[in-house]
Design a protein around this motif. Sequence first.
Motif, PDB file in Angstrom:
ATOM      1  N   ALA A 141      -8.264  -6.872  -5.108  1.00 37.26           N
ATOM      2  CA  ALA A 141      -7.691  -8.078  -5.713  1.00 37.26           C
ATOM      3  C   ALA A 141      -6.560  -7.737  -6.692  1.00 37.26           C
ATOM      4  N   VAL A 142      -6.685  -6.625  -7.413  1.00 33.39           N
ATOM      5  CA  VAL A 142      -5.674  -6.225  -8.393  1.00 33.39           C
ATOM      6  C   VAL A 142      -5.370  -4.734  -8.201  1.00 33.39           C
ATOM      7  N   PRO A 143      -4.541  -4.392  -7.225  1.00 34.72           N
ATOM      8  CA  PRO A 143      -4.266  -2.989  -6.915  1.00 34.72           C
ATOM      9  C   PRO A 143      -3.661  -2.195  -8.080  1.00 34.72           C
ATOM     10  N   ALA A 144      -3.007  -2.865  -8.985  1.00 36.70           N
ATOM     11  CA  ALA A 144      -2.383  -2.165 -10.113  1.00 36.70           C
ATOM     12  C   ALA A 144      -3.424  -1.477 -10.996  1.00 36.70           C
ATOM     13  N   LEU A 145      -4.652  -1.970 -10.982  1.00 37.75           N
ATOM     14  CA  LEU A 145      -5.702  -1.374 -11.800  1.00 37.75           C
ATOM     15  C   LEU A 145      -6.283  -0.087 -11.184  1.00 37.75           C
ATOM     16  N   ALA A 146      -5.956   0.177  -9.937  1.00 41.68           N
ATOM     17  CA  ALA A 146      -6.505   1.348  -9.255  1.00 41.68           C
ATOM     18  C   ALA A 146      -5.913   2.657  -9.768  1.00 41.68           C
ATOM     19  N   GLY A 147      -4.789   2.572 -10.433  1.00 38.27           N
ATOM     20  CA  GLY A 147      -4.166   3.789 -10.953  1.00 38.27           C
ATOM     21  C   GLY A 147      -3.741   4.709  -9.819  1.00 38.27           C
ATOM     22  N   ALA A 148      -4.007   5.982  -9.984  1.00 39.45           N
ATOM     23  CA  ALA A 148      -3.589   6.982  -8.993  1.00 39.45           C
ATOM     24  C   ALA A 148      -4.657   7.224  -7.924  1.00 39.45           C
ATOM     25  N   ARG A 149      -5.656   6.374  -7.871  1.00 39.85           N
ATOM     26  CA  ARG A 149      -6.750   6.571  -6.920  1.00 39.85           C
ATOM     27  C   ARG A 149      -6.251   6.663  -5.479  1.00 39.85           C
ATOM     28  N   GLU A 150      -5.412   5.726  -5.090  1.00 36.36           N
ATOM     29  CA  GLU A 150      -4.965   5.699  -3.701  1.00 36.36           C
ATOM     30  C   GLU A 150      -4.265   7.007  -3.328  1.00 36.36           C
ATOM     31  N   ALA A 151      -3.374   7.476  -4.175  1.00 38.60           N
ATOM     32  CA  ALA A 151      -2.668   8.733  -3.899  1.00 38.60           C
ATOM     33  C   ALA A 151      -3.645   9.912  -3.839  1.00 38.60           C
ATOM     34  N   THR A 152      -4.605   9.899  -4.736  1.00 35.26           N
ATOM     35  CA  THR A 152      -5.607  10.979  -4.752  1.00 35.26           C
ATOM     36  C   THR A 152      -6.432  10.962  -3.482  1.00 35.26           C
ATOM     37  N   TYR A 153      -6.887   9.803  -3.075  1.00 35.00           N
ATOM     38  CA  TYR A 153      -7.719   9.689  -1.883  1.00 35.00           C
ATOM     39  C   TYR A 153      -6.934  10.028  -0.618  1.00 35.00           C
ATOM     40  N   ILE A 154      -5.673   9.615  -0.561  1.00 39.83           N
ATOM     41  CA  ILE A 154      -4.822   9.960   0.578  1.00 39.83           C
ATOM     42  C   ILE A 154      -4.614  11.473   0.625  1.00 39.83           C
ATOM     43  N   SER A 155      -4.464  12.074  -0.536  1.00 41.43           N
ATOM     44  CA  SER A 155      -4.296  13.524  -0.622  1.00 41.43           C
ATOM     45  C   SER A 155      -5.552  14.249  -0.122  1.00 41.43           C
ATOM     46  N   ILE A 156      -6.717  13.747  -0.485  1.00 42.26           N
ATOM     47  CA  ILE A 156      -7.974  14.347  -0.007  1.00 42.26           C
ATOM     48  C   ILE A 156      -8.006  14.307   1.518  1.00 42.26           C
ATOM     49  N   LYS A 157      -7.666  13.193   2.094  1.00 36.95           N
ATOM     50  CA  LYS A 157      -7.655  13.043   3.551  1.00 36.95           C
ATOM     51  C   LYS A 157      -6.640  13.990   4.182  1.00 36.95           C
ATOM     52  N   ALA A 158      -5.436  14.066   3.612  1.00 36.41           N
ATOM     53  CA  ALA A 158      -4.385  14.924   4.164  1.00 36.41           C
ATOM     54  C   ALA A 158      -4.778  16.396   4.108  1.00 36.41           C
ATOM     55  N   GLU A 159      -5.342  16.825   2.987  1.00 36.95           N
ATOM     56  CA  GLU A 159      -5.749  18.227   2.851  1.00 36.95           C
ATOM     57  C   GLU A 159      -6.910  18.560   3.791  1.00 36.95           C
ATOM     58  N   THR A 160      -7.772  17.597   4.019  1.00 44.44           N
ATOM     59  CA  THR A 160      -8.868  17.804   4.965  1.00 44.44           C
ATOM     60  C   THR A 160      -8.320  17.980   6.375  1.00 44.44           C
ATOM     61  N   GLU A 161      -7.328  17.192   6.723  1.00 46.42           N
ATOM     62  CA  GLU A 161      -6.698  17.315   8.043  1.00 46.42           C
ATOM     63  C   GLU A 161      -6.015  18.672   8.192  1.00 46.42           C
ATOM     64  N   LYS A 162      -5.376  19.149   7.130  1.00 39.95           N
ATOM     65  CA  LYS A 162      -4.746  20.478   7.165  1.00 39.95           C
ATOM     66  C   LYS A 162      -5.802  21.562   7.384  1.00 39.95           C
ATOM     67  N   LEU A 163      -6.920  21.447   6.675  1.00 38.16           N
ATOM     68  CA  LEU A 163      -8.002  22.416   6.819  1.00 38.16           C
ATOM     69  C   LEU A 163      -8.542  22.413   8.241  1.00 38.16           C
ATOM     70  N   LYS A 164      -8.728  21.223   8.799  1.00 42.89           N
ATOM     71  CA  LYS A 164      -9.215  21.119  10.170  1.00 42.89           C
ATOM     72  C   LYS A 164      -8.232  21.757  11.148  1.00 42.89           C
ATOM     73  N   ALA A 165      -6.942  21.551  10.921  1.00 44.56           N
ATOM     74  CA  ALA A 165      -5.928  22.121  11.806  1.00 44.56           C
ATOM     75  C   ALA A 165      -5.933  23.649  11.731  1.00 44.56           C
ATOM     76  N   VAL A 166      -5.993  24.184  10.519  1.00 43.70           N
ATOM     77  CA  VAL A 166      -6.019  25.643  10.351  1.00 43.70           C
ATOM     78  C   VAL A 166      -7.290  26.216  10.959  1.00 43.70           C
ATOM     79  N   PHE A 167      -8.400  25.582  10.682  1.00 39.63           N
ATOM     80  CA  PHE A 167      -9.684  26.059  11.196  1.00 39.63           C
ATOM     81  C   PHE A 167      -9.727  25.976  12.721  1.00 39.63           C
ATOM     82  N   GLY A 168      -9.070  24.958  13.281  1.00 39.65           N
ATOM     83  CA  GLY A 168      -9.031  24.804  14.732  1.00 39.65           C
ATOM     84  C   GLY A 168      -8.251  25.907  15.430  1.00 39.65           C
ATOM     85  N   LYS A 169      -7.369  26.576  14.694  1.00 43.40           N
ATOM     86  CA  LYS A 169      -6.568  27.671  15.269  1.00 43.40           C
ATOM     87  C   LYS A 169      -7.299  29.006  15.215  1.00 43.40           C
ATOM     88  N   LYS A 170      -8.481  29.014  14.624  1.00 43.26           N
ATOM     89  CA  LYS A 170      -9.273  30.243  14.515  1.00 43.26           C
ATOM     90  C   LYS A 170      -9.608  30.726  15.922  1.00 43.26           C
TER      91      LYS A 170
END
Length: 100
Positions: A68-97
């Motif tokens: 309802a009020v996204p401005a109150l979320a602060g940096a949460r969205e960027a942090t959560y997107i970063s967690i997802k992106a880093e997880t995808e990077k880890l999966k990609a690197v691990f998949g090349k093992k």
Amino acid sequence: AVATFNSAKAKKLFADMGIFSAEECDARAEVMFENYVTTLSVEVETLIDMIETGILPACAKDMAKYQAVPALAGAREATYISIKAETEKLKAVFGKKPHD
């Protein structure tokens, strides 16, 4: 530790003392490396599973509170997107093992 165990100096010491032959040192070093890779693989798979089944759903639930009020979320969205992106990077690197 494995490199030191399997060094020429260590192999000579073990052989001179009748403990291990050079081939036995090589075999033990290979087992040590395999153990390390197995442990690391289990840890990576567990981390990815925890992120995908626990952390990311919790992030989504938390973000829903600020719909309802996204401005109150602060940096949460960027942090959560970063967690997802880093997880995808880890999966990609691990998949090349290399697999046996």
